[in-house]
Design a protein around this motif. Structure first.
Motif, mmCIF file in Angstrom:
data_model
loop_
_atom_site.group_PDB
_atom_site.id
_atom_site.type_symbol
_atom_site.label_atom_id
_atom_site.label_comp_id
_atom_site.label_asym_id
_atom_site.label_seq_id
_atom_site.Cartn_x
_atom_site.Cartn_y
_atom_site.Cartn_z
ATOM 1 N N ASN A 185 0.814 -1.217 0.000
ATOM 2 C CA ASN A 185 0.000 0.000 0.000
ATOM 3 C C ASN A 185 0.845 1.264 0.000
ATOM 4 O O ASN A 185 0.457 2.273 -0.581
ATOM 5 N N GLU A 186 2.001 1.211 0.658
ATOM 6 C CA GLU A 186 2.887 2.376 0.709
ATOM 7 C C GLU A 186 3.764 2.495 -0.536
ATOM 8 O O GLU A 186 4.500 3.454 -0.678
ATOM 9 N N GLY A 187 3.681 1.512 -1.418
ATOM 10 C CA GLY A 187 4.451 1.572 -2.648
ATOM 11 C C GLY A 187 5.860 1.051 -2.535
ATOM 12 O O GLY A 187 6.658 1.179 -3.457
ATOM 13 N N ARG A 188 6.222 0.453 -1.400
ATOM 14 C CA ARG A 188 7.577 -0.071 -1.241
ATOM 15 C C ARG A 188 7.772 -1.374 -2.003
ATOM 16 O O ARG A 188 8.895 -1.826 -2.182
ATOM 17 N N ILE A 189 6.698 -1.964 -2.446
ATOM 18 C CA ILE A 189 6.744 -3.150 -3.302
ATOM 19 C C ILE A 189 5.936 -2.815 -4.543
ATOM 20 O O ILE A 189 4.773 -2.448 -4.458
ATOM 21 N N ASP A 190 6.543 -2.929 -5.686
ATOM 22 C CA ASP A 190 5.901 -2.640 -6.968
ATOM 23 C C ASP A 190 5.490 -1.189 -7.126
ATOM 24 O O ASP A 190 4.554 -0.873 -7.841
ATOM 25 N N GLY A 191 6.175 -0.279 -6.446
ATOM 26 C CA GLY A 191 5.936 1.142 -6.663
ATOM 27 C C GLY A 191 6.563 1.562 -7.983
ATOM 28 O O GLY A 191 7.461 0.901 -8.505
ATOM 29 N N PRO A 192 6.143 2.665 -8.543
ATOM 30 C CA PRO A 192 6.643 3.087 -9.847
ATOM 31 C C PRO A 192 8.076 3.631 -9.838
ATOM 32 O O PRO A 192 8.733 3.659 -10.872
ATOM 33 N N ASN A 193 8.584 4.056 -8.675
ATOM 34 C CA ASN A 193 9.924 4.654 -8.598
ATOM 35 C C ASN A 193 10.838 3.793 -7.737
ATOM 36 O O ASN A 193 10.481 3.410 -6.643
ATOM 37 N N LYS A 194 12.046 3.533 -8.245
ATOM 38 C CA LYS A 194 12.967 2.624 -7.577
ATOM 39 C C LYS A 194 14.217 3.358 -7.118
ATOM 40 O O LYS A 194 14.765 4.189 -7.842
ATOM 41 N N CYS A 195 14.693 3.035 -5.910
ATOM 42 C CA CYS A 195 15.968 3.543 -5.414
ATOM 43 C C CYS A 195 17.060 2.907 -6.257
ATOM 44 O O CYS A 195 17.088 1.694 -6.451
ATOM 45 N N LEU A 196 17.993 3.711 -6.751
ATOM 46 C CA LEU A 196 19.049 3.201 -7.616
ATOM 47 C C LEU A 196 20.114 2.421 -6.860
ATOM 48 O O LEU A 196 20.882 1.669 -7.463
ATOM 49 N N VAL A 197 20.162 2.549 -5.533
ATOM 50 C CA VAL A 197 21.175 1.871 -4.741
ATOM 51 C C VAL A 197 20.686 0.501 -4.258
ATOM 52 O O VAL A 197 21.294 -0.524 -4.527
ATOM 53 N N CYS A 198 19.553 0.477 -3.550
ATOM 54 C CA CYS A 198 19.095 -0.775 -2.942
ATOM 55 C C CYS A 198 17.947 -1.447 -3.698
ATOM 56 O O CYS A 198 17.661 -2.614 -3.472
ATOM 57 N N GLY A 199 17.254 -0.693 -4.545
ATOM 58 C CA GLY A 199 16.178 -1.282 -5.333
ATOM 59 C C GLY A 199 14.803 -1.221 -4.698
ATOM 60 O O GLY A 199 13.839 -1.694 -5.287
ATOM 61 N N MET A 200 14.690 -0.659 -3.491
ATOM 62 C CA MET A 200 13.375 -0.544 -2.864
ATOM 63 C C MET A 200 12.524 0.406 -3.686
ATOM 64 O O MET A 200 13.005 1.387 -4.226
ATOM 65 N N ARG A 201 11.247 0.116 -3.797
ATOM 66 C CA ARG A 201 10.356 0.912 -4.636
ATOM 67 C C ARG A 201 9.492 1.848 -3.794
ATOM 68 O O ARG A 201 9.111 1.514 -2.687
ATOM 69 N N TYR A 202 9.180 3.016 -4.363
ATOM 70 C CA TYR A 202 8.398 4.042 -3.680
ATOM 71 C C TYR A 202 7.354 4.615 -4.625
ATOM 72 O O TYR A 202 7.466 4.484 -5.844
ATOM 73 N N LEU A 203 6.363 5.286 -4.035
ATOM 74 C CA LEU A 203 5.318 5.917 -4.830
ATOM 75 C C LEU A 203 5.802 7.202 -5.477
ATOM 76 O O LEU A 203 5.397 7.537 -6.580
ATOM 77 N N SER A 204 6.684 7.944 -4.780
ATOM 78 C CA SER A 204 7.156 9.211 -5.342
ATOM 79 C C SER A 204 8.649 9.138 -5.669
ATOM 80 O O SER A 204 9.410 8.385 -5.053
ATOM 81 N N LYS A 205 9.059 9.932 -6.626
ATOM 82 C CA LYS A 205 10.453 9.981 -7.050
ATOM 83 C C LYS A 205 11.340 10.540 -5.944
ATOM 84 O O LYS A 205 12.465 10.071 -5.755
ATOM 85 N N ASP A 206 10.836 11.533 -5.198
ATOM 86 C CA ASP A 206 11.611 12.136 -4.110
ATOM 87 C C ASP A 206 11.943 11.125 -3.023
ATOM 88 O O ASP A 206 13.055 11.099 -2.496
#
Length: 59
Positions: free
Chosen positions: A28-49
């Motif tokens: 629900n928080e977007g940490r799994i299958d979110g549209p934006n991914k951290c380039l270091v660890c790969g965790m996903r988020y809802l926002s680019k920031d």
């Protein structure tokens, strides 16, 4: 997981409710299958920031 009762019957253990709740929360928080991914660890988020700030080392 399966356990053996006293009379020799196999009984399925209860599911891990806390794990499923945490997994649902992460989705629900977007940490799994979110549209934006951290380039270091790969965790996903809802926002680019949030993705850019994930593994950002503060000076």
């Amino acid at each position: 997981m399966i356990s053996v009762k006293e009379d020799g019957l196999l009984v399925r253990d209860e599911s891990f409710v806390k794990y499923r709740r945490l997994l649902r929360r992460a989705e629900n928080e977007g940490r799994i299958d979110g549209p934006n991914k951290c380039l270091v660890c790969g965790m996903r988020y809802l926002s680019k920031d949030e993705a850019e700030a994930c593994c950002n080392i503060a000076p």
